[in-house]
Scaffold this active site. Structure first.
Site, PDB file in Angstrom:
ATOM      1  N   ALA A  17      -3.742 -20.670  17.606  1.00  0.00           N
ATOM      2  CA  ALA A  17      -3.284 -22.322  16.937  1.00  0.00           C
ATOM      3  C   ALA A  17      -4.505 -22.449  16.276  1.00  0.00           C
ATOM      4  CB  ALA A  17      -2.616 -22.341  18.160  1.00  0.00           C
ATOM      5  N   GLU A  18      -5.465 -22.671  16.983  1.00  0.00           N
ATOM      6  CA  GLU A  18      -6.929 -23.502  17.065  1.00  0.00           C
ATOM      7  C   GLU A  18      -7.366 -23.133  15.139  1.00  0.00           C
ATOM      8  OE1 GLU A  18     -10.181 -23.916  20.637  1.00  0.00           O
ATOM      9  OE2 GLU A  18      -8.409 -21.997  20.410  1.00  0.00           O
ATOM     10  N   TYR A  19      -7.159 -21.798  14.879  1.00  0.00           N
ATOM     11  CA  TYR A  19      -7.489 -21.725  13.645  1.00  0.00           C
ATOM     12  C   TYR A  19      -6.622 -22.087  12.446  1.00  0.00           C
ATOM     13  CZ  TYR A  19      -7.670 -18.623   9.684  1.00  0.00           C
ATOM     14  OH  TYR A  19      -7.868 -18.548   7.982  1.00  0.00           O
ATOM     15  N   ASP A  20      -5.113 -22.377  13.060  1.00  0.00           N
ATOM     16  CA  ASP A  20      -4.016 -22.553  12.161  1.00  0.00           C
ATOM     17  C   ASP A  20      -4.313 -24.156  12.126  1.00  0.00           C
ATOM     18  OD1 ASP A  20      -2.965 -20.453  11.613  1.00  0.00           O
ATOM     19  OD2 ASP A  20      -1.151 -20.994  13.337  1.00  0.00           O
ATOM     20  N   SER A  22     -12.833  10.577  -9.651  1.00  0.00           N
ATOM     21  CA  SER A  22     -11.557  11.142  -8.379  1.00  0.00           C
ATOM     22  C   SER A  22     -12.998  11.654  -7.441  1.00  0.00           C
ATOM     23  CB  SER A  22     -11.359  11.742  -8.815  1.00  0.00           C
ATOM     24  OG  SER A  22      -9.940  12.186  -7.396  1.00  0.00           O
ATOM     25  N   LEU A  23     -13.349  12.829  -6.224  1.00  0.00           N
ATOM     26  CA  LEU A  23     -13.226  13.576  -5.335  1.00  0.00           C
ATOM     27  C   LEU A  23     -12.833  14.777  -5.690  1.00  0.00           C
ATOM     28  CD1 LEU A  23     -13.955  11.193  -2.543  1.00  0.00           C
ATOM     29  CD2 LEU A  23     -15.821  11.519  -4.211  1.00  0.00           C
ATOM     30  N   GLU A  59     -17.743  10.368   6.380  1.00  0.00           N
ATOM     31  CA  GLU A  59     -17.301   8.518   6.214  1.00  0.00           C
ATOM     32  C   GLU A  59     -15.262   9.219   6.471  1.00  0.00           C
ATOM     33  OE1 GLU A  59     -17.791   6.026   2.530  1.00  0.00           O
ATOM     34  OE2 GLU A  59     -19.281   6.655   3.203  1.00  0.00           O
ATOM     35  N   LYS A  75     -11.682   9.676   5.064  1.00  0.00           N
ATOM     36  CA  LYS A  75     -10.741   9.096   3.474  1.00  0.00           C
ATOM     37  C   LYS A  75      -9.692   8.631   3.850  1.00  0.00           C
ATOM     38  CE  LYS A  75      -9.807  11.566  -0.559  1.00  0.00           C
ATOM     39  NZ  LYS A  75      -8.084  11.006  -0.841  1.00  0.00           N
ATOM     40  N   ASP A 135      -6.023   6.544   3.888  1.00  0.00           N
ATOM     41  CA  ASP A 135      -5.189   7.022   2.467  1.00  0.00           C
ATOM     42  C   ASP A 135      -4.686   5.212   2.017  1.00  0.00           C
ATOM     43  OD1 ASP A 135      -3.517   8.549   1.197  1.00  0.00           O
ATOM     44  OD2 ASP A 135      -2.508   9.305   2.686  1.00  0.00           O
ATOM     45  N   TYR A 165     -10.991  -1.678   2.660  1.00  0.00           N
ATOM     46  CA  TYR A 165     -12.725  -1.096   4.042  1.00  0.00           C
ATOM     47  C   TYR A 165     -13.565  -0.872   2.575  1.00  0.00           C
ATOM     48  CZ  TYR A 165     -10.379  -0.627   7.934  1.00  0.00           C
ATOM     49  OH  TYR A 165     -10.393  -0.964   9.396  1.00  0.00           O
ATOM     50  N   LYS A 221     -20.790  12.247   1.291  1.00  0.00           N
ATOM     51  CA  LYS A 221     -21.821  12.224   0.449  1.00  0.00           C
ATOM     52  C   LYS A 221     -23.233  12.297   0.730  1.00  0.00           C
ATOM     53  CE  LYS A 221     -18.493   8.136  -0.416  1.00  0.00           C
ATOM     54  NZ  LYS A 221     -18.064   6.445   0.000  1.00  0.00           N
ATOM     55  N   LYS A 227     -10.247  17.580   2.965  1.00  0.00           N
ATOM     56  CA  LYS A 227      -9.281  17.455   3.184  1.00  0.00           C
ATOM     57  C   LYS A 227      -8.877  17.805   4.657  1.00  0.00           C
ATOM     58  CE  LYS A 227      -6.551  15.391   0.856  1.00  0.00           C
ATOM     59  NZ  LYS A 227      -6.622  14.971  -1.132  1.00  0.00           N
ATOM     60  N   CYS A 269      33.283   8.071  15.971  1.00  0.00           N
ATOM     61  CA  CYS A 269      31.607   8.295  16.771  1.00  0.00           C
ATOM     62  C   CYS A 269      31.655   9.690  17.489  1.00  0.00           C
ATOM     63  CB  CYS A 269      31.554   7.059  18.363  1.00  0.00           C
ATOM     64  SG  CYS A 269      30.176   7.879  19.095  1.00  0.00           S
ATOM     65  N   CYS A 326      31.930   9.520  21.915  1.00  0.00           N
ATOM     66  CA  CYS A 326      32.882   8.694  22.485  1.00  0.00           C
ATOM     67  C   CYS A 326      34.065   8.519  21.130  1.00  0.00           C
ATOM     68  CB  CYS A 326      32.753   7.608  22.555  1.00  0.00           C
ATOM     69  SG  CYS A 326      33.014   6.486  21.480  1.00  0.00           S
ATOM     70  N   CYS A 345      28.771   2.501  16.040  1.00  0.00           N
ATOM     71  CA  CYS A 345      30.073   2.185  17.008  1.00  0.00           C
ATOM     72  C   CYS A 345      30.122   1.196  17.839  1.00  0.00           C
ATOM     73  CB  CYS A 345      30.169   3.478  18.160  1.00  0.00           C
ATOM     74  SG  CYS A 345      30.506   3.976  19.271  1.00  0.00           S
ATOM     75  N   CYS A 380      30.706   3.066  25.083  1.00  0.00           N
ATOM     76  CA  CYS A 380      30.372   4.784  24.183  1.00  0.00           C
ATOM     77  C   CYS A 380      29.099   5.431  25.501  1.00  0.00           C
ATOM     78  CB  CYS A 380      29.509   4.762  23.045  1.00  0.00           C
ATOM     79  SG  CYS A 380      29.149   6.146  22.330  1.00  0.00           S
TER      80      CYS A 380
HETATM   81  S1  IVH Z   1     -15.861   7.415  -2.438  1.00  0.00           S
HETATM   82  C1  IVH Z   1     -17.668   8.620  -6.440  1.00  0.00           C
HETATM   83  N1  IVH Z   1     -14.944   7.285  -0.007  1.00  0.00           N
HETATM   84  O1  IVH Z   1     -10.433   8.867  -2.152  1.00  0.00           O
HETATM   85  C2  IVH Z   1     -17.052   8.436  -4.991  1.00  0.00           C
HETATM   86  N2  IVH Z   1     -13.695   7.446  -1.809  1.00  0.00           N
HETATM   87  O2  IVH Z   1      -9.963  10.998  -3.270  1.00  0.00           O
HETATM   88  C3  IVH Z   1     -16.305   7.879  -5.445  1.00  0.00           C
HETATM   89  N3  IVH Z   1     -10.898   7.005  -0.658  1.00  0.00           N
HETATM   90  O3  IVH Z   1      -9.963   7.187  -5.432  1.00  0.00           O
HETATM   91  C4  IVH Z   1     -14.528   7.618  -4.604  1.00  0.00           C
HETATM   92  N4  IVH Z   1     -11.600   6.872   1.333  1.00  0.00           N
HETATM   93  O4  IVH Z   1      -9.666   5.867  -3.563  1.00  0.00           O
HETATM   94  C5  IVH Z   1     -14.348   7.572  -1.289  1.00  0.00           C
HETATM   95  N5  IVH Z   1     -14.363   6.360   2.386  1.00  0.00           N
HETATM   96  C6  IVH Z   1     -14.143   7.018   1.023  1.00  0.00           C
HETATM   97  C7  IVH Z   1     -13.248   7.230   0.683  1.00  0.00           C
HETATM   98  C8  IVH Z   1     -12.493   7.263  -0.411  1.00  0.00           C
HETATM   99  C9  IVH Z   1     -10.915   7.158   0.302  1.00  0.00           C
HETATM  100  C10 IVH Z   1     -10.787   7.435  -1.897  1.00  0.00           C
HETATM  101  C11 IVH Z   1     -10.888   6.830  -2.985  1.00  0.00           C
HETATM  102  C12 IVH Z   1     -11.312   8.076  -3.970  1.00  0.00           C
HETATM  103  C13 IVH Z   1      -9.840   8.826  -3.702  1.00  0.00           C
HETATM  104  C14 IVH Z   1     -11.185   9.919  -4.386  1.00  0.00           C
END
Ligand code: IVH
Length: 663
Positions: free
Chosen positions: A34-37, A82-83, A113, A115, A117, A222, A288, A312, A404, A407, A422, A427
């Site tokens: 409420a204060e924020y609003d 991609s990775l 870290e 991963k 989704d 993130y 990494k 994975k 149903c 029943c 139902c 029932c």
């Molecule tokens: S690093 C060159 N860090 O996973 C480094 N990716 O399968 C590129 N993802 O396209 C990404 N968590 O969308 C990195 N902690 C994380 C991640 C992350 C999720 C996703 C990202 C990337 C995909 C690759």
């Protein structure tokens, strides 16, 4: 010296940014919503009065601008690749061996870290100001989603003292599992198809032409890479994560520096075991190489960096066959089709049932008995069918039964609703669910009345209605399986105690479709006693805040049913409280009156005004509707004033409000 408007606006923005950061990034709010609003509304009012002072990095700009025609393609500063994946320990060790061989020594560390989704996004900043957001797209070229990204509260619009003028932050946009469930429940209510998983709904929410839609979805960002001219800026990855955190970005706290691949492996095992405890979905761990110099030495393949790997987790999706489809009857009589599956282990748990939600969902999936399907388990939610992988040779369609299955009562599907129900309130399946809901924590709080007992009470014919609970004797309870004299007495006492729960709890407990905790509270406050609610017509019911035609109809239908009227009579005999406790509000000068505050008041803040109105028995809500009794307009009142005028709602100035308050 009084602040100039421009100074006040800047001060408010700085405060709001700080509180946004505390709330959305650190999850440690210092002030109430409420204060924020209130602070936000004051800034909105000042900006409305001085549109020339509005800047794109103002916290007010997170609401979502105008919809666009289409997306503009933007080239990435450097490809968003991609990775490579490691699917097991052996593949992770292979990766580590390659790193060792390429570097020619063992003097390297990893950063592990989660991963996340979701979907990756690049956010560009200029002089600390958020400028541009681009989706990954094909890796070389993505879509400009700047206006949509602006609505993500954990993405800073302004970075204080950035280390360089122009930089880029890459990270993951995700949706919390809870937000995803709420969104799907809402979509189901609106007859729209459900999103398959939080990742799809995050993607669907970011890649829409109308930023207003993105704003209404709770997305999170993130950060995991900090780039300047497409290259890492700091000497190590760890350092860049720490720097991002200092700059106000949300950086996932679950990370570790690992001196050896064994430590990476330990991190993975621990995280996989605790996966369900997180409020969002992860599909693995990313390891990494920490040193940026070593990253450069290792370089890239055409598809992925050689200095990082995605480990994975066990898939939470598996293929299996639908052996049958049956229906389950819920508390409100809703029939949920359930797929019986050939048992399959999904992410460590054997799954043999999956929900199909409703007939529309079955149609959307085009699933039939005999089909091979992909099932998914995520968090602790019920497994679900994601899609049909292969149609069965002798596939048979599912038909919603006309009676149903428990029943034999009739089944109806109302227009505009996805669910079939139902109609028999007695029932046994409904009764069991109703009793469990009635007894639940936060409803009537009858501790100890769980599934095993409810099954026995209903199956032995001891309870045929909620009201029968209040006629149960200790001796009867003591005769039930797994009940001793002591626990029977305890339960009996709990049942007696529940007679004194507030009206709002009882209303919620009755299980009227569309009347949950909040609506029950509003109804209790507005009408004050159960008999008035039961006697009200749909129009009267709609005078309550947030009660629309659908909810009102449902209440009228509920109390129109003679069986429910009998239930109410019996509950009255049992001495349950039908009166809202805040009746003392009656007799206060503003009892029953609803106010909306807008603009800037001079003798008090809006929060103070709200407190004074409430102390006088009135209610303060956020938006102007037909149900508003008075609009209190201070200086620089904006659209609410216009709306109140168009609806013919009396507008009070500050003095008139003080008069009403008798001050
Ligand atoms: S690093 C060159 N860090 O996973 C480094 N990716 O399968 C590129 N993802 O396209 C990404 N968590 O969308 C990195 N902690 C994380 C991640 C992350 C999720 C996703 C990202 C990337 C995909 C690759």
């Amino acid at each position: 010296m009084p602040l100039s408007v421009a100074e006040e606006i800047e001060a408010l923005r700085a405060e709001l940014r700080r509180h946004e950061y505390l709330y959305y990034v650190l999850d440690q709010p210092e002030i109430s919503d409420a204060e924020y609003d209130q602070m936000m509304r004051r800034l909105q009012a000042l900006e409305a009065a001085h549109p020339e002072l509005v800047t794109p990095d103002s916290p007010t700009q997170r609401v979502g601008g105008k919809p666009r025609e289409g997306f503009v393609k933007v080239h990435h500063s450097t490809p968003m690749l991609s990775l490579d994946n490691a699917l097991n320990e052996g593949e992770l060790r292979d990766f580590d061996r390659r790193v060792r061989e390429l570097l020619g020594h063992t003097n390297y560390q990893y950063v592990a870290e989660l991963k996340l989704d979701g979907l990756s996004m690049a956010a560009h900043y200029d002089h600390g100001r958020f400028q541009l957001a681009v989706t990954r797209g094909d890796g070389l070229e993505g879509e400009d989603v700047t206006e949509n990204a602006r609505t993500i509260r954990s993405l800073p619009l302004l970075v204080d003292k950035p280390p360089v003028d122009r930089f880029e932050v890459r990270g993951e946009v995700i949706m919390l599992r809870k937000a995803f469930e709420l969104l799907n429940a809402e979509r189901e209510r609106q007859g729209l198809p459900r999103y398959a998983n939080p990742r799809n709904s995050a993607a669907g929410s970011l890649r829409v032409l109308d930023p207003g839609i993105t704003a209404s979805r709770q997305l999170d960002f993130y950060a995991y890479l900090f780039l300047v001219d497409g290259k890492p800026h700091f000497l190590s990855h760890w350092e860049s994560l720490e720097a991002l955190q200092r700059m106000g970005f949300k950086v996932n706290p679950h990370r570790a520096r690992c001196a050896h691949v064994d430590e990476v492996l330990a991190f993975c095992r621990q995280r996989e075991a605790q996966r369900d405890l997180l409020p969002y979905e992860i599909d693995g761990v990313v390891a990494k190489i920490d040193s940026v110099a070593q990253q450069q030495q290792l370089g890239w393949t055409a598809k992925a960096p050689r200095w990082a790997i995605a480990i994975k987790f066990a898939a939470r999706q598996q293929e299996t066959t639908v052996e049958n489809i049956s229906v389950q009857v819920g508390r409100t009589g809703v029939l949920t089709p359930v797929a019986h599956l050939r048992p399959v282990v999904v992410g460590g748990v054997t799954v043999s049932r999956a929900t199909l939600h409703n007939e529309d969902e079955i149609e959307r999936l085009d699933v039939q008995i005999g089909d091979k399907v992909l099932v998914e388990r995520s968090g602790d939610v019920i497994p679900k069918v994601v899609r049909v992988v292969e149609k069965g040779e002798n596939r048979r369609p599912f038909r919603m039964p006309s009676q149903c299955p428990v029943c034999g009562g009739g089944i109806v599907r109302s227009e505009g609703e996805a669910a079939s129900r139902c109609v028999n309130t007695n029932c046994p399946a409904r009764l069991k669910e109703s009793l469990l809901h009635f007894a639940a924590r936060g409803v009537m709080d009858i501790d100890g009345l769980g599934e095993a007992l409810v099954d026995q009470l209903v199956d032995r014919g001891l309870v045929r209605s909620i009201a029968d609970l209040y006629e149960l004797r200790v001796e009867t309870l003591a005769e039930l399986e797994r009940m001793g004299q002591k626990s029977a007495e305890k339960l009996w006492n709990k049942i007696q105690e529940s007679r004194h729960r507030p009206l709002s709890r009882l209303l919620n407990g009755l299980g009227i479709p569309f009347v949950g905790e909040r609506t029950a509270q509003i109804l209790a406050e507005t009408f004050g006693d159960l008999d008035r609610i039961a006697a009200a017509d749909a129009e009267t019911l709609q005078t309550a805040e947030e009660v629309g035609p659908k909810v009102a109809q449902s209440i009228v239908r509920f109390f129109g049913d003679p069986r429910n009227r009998e239930l109410i009579e019996r509950l009255r005999q049992a001495g349950l409280s039908f009166q809202h406790q805040a009746q003392r509000q009656q007799g206060l000068p503003l009892a029953g009156k609803t106010f909306v505050l807008t603009g800037v008041l001079s003798s008090m803040t809006r929060e103070q005004a709200k407190a004074r109105i409430e102390a006088a028995g009135g209610k303060v809500t956020d938006s102007v509707s037909k149900k508003t009794h008075f609009l209190v307009a201070g200086e620089s009142a904006g659209s609410k004033l216009a709306k109140a005028q168009s609806l013919g709602i009396p507008v009070l100035d500050e003095k008139a409000l003080l008069d009403l308050l008798g001050q």
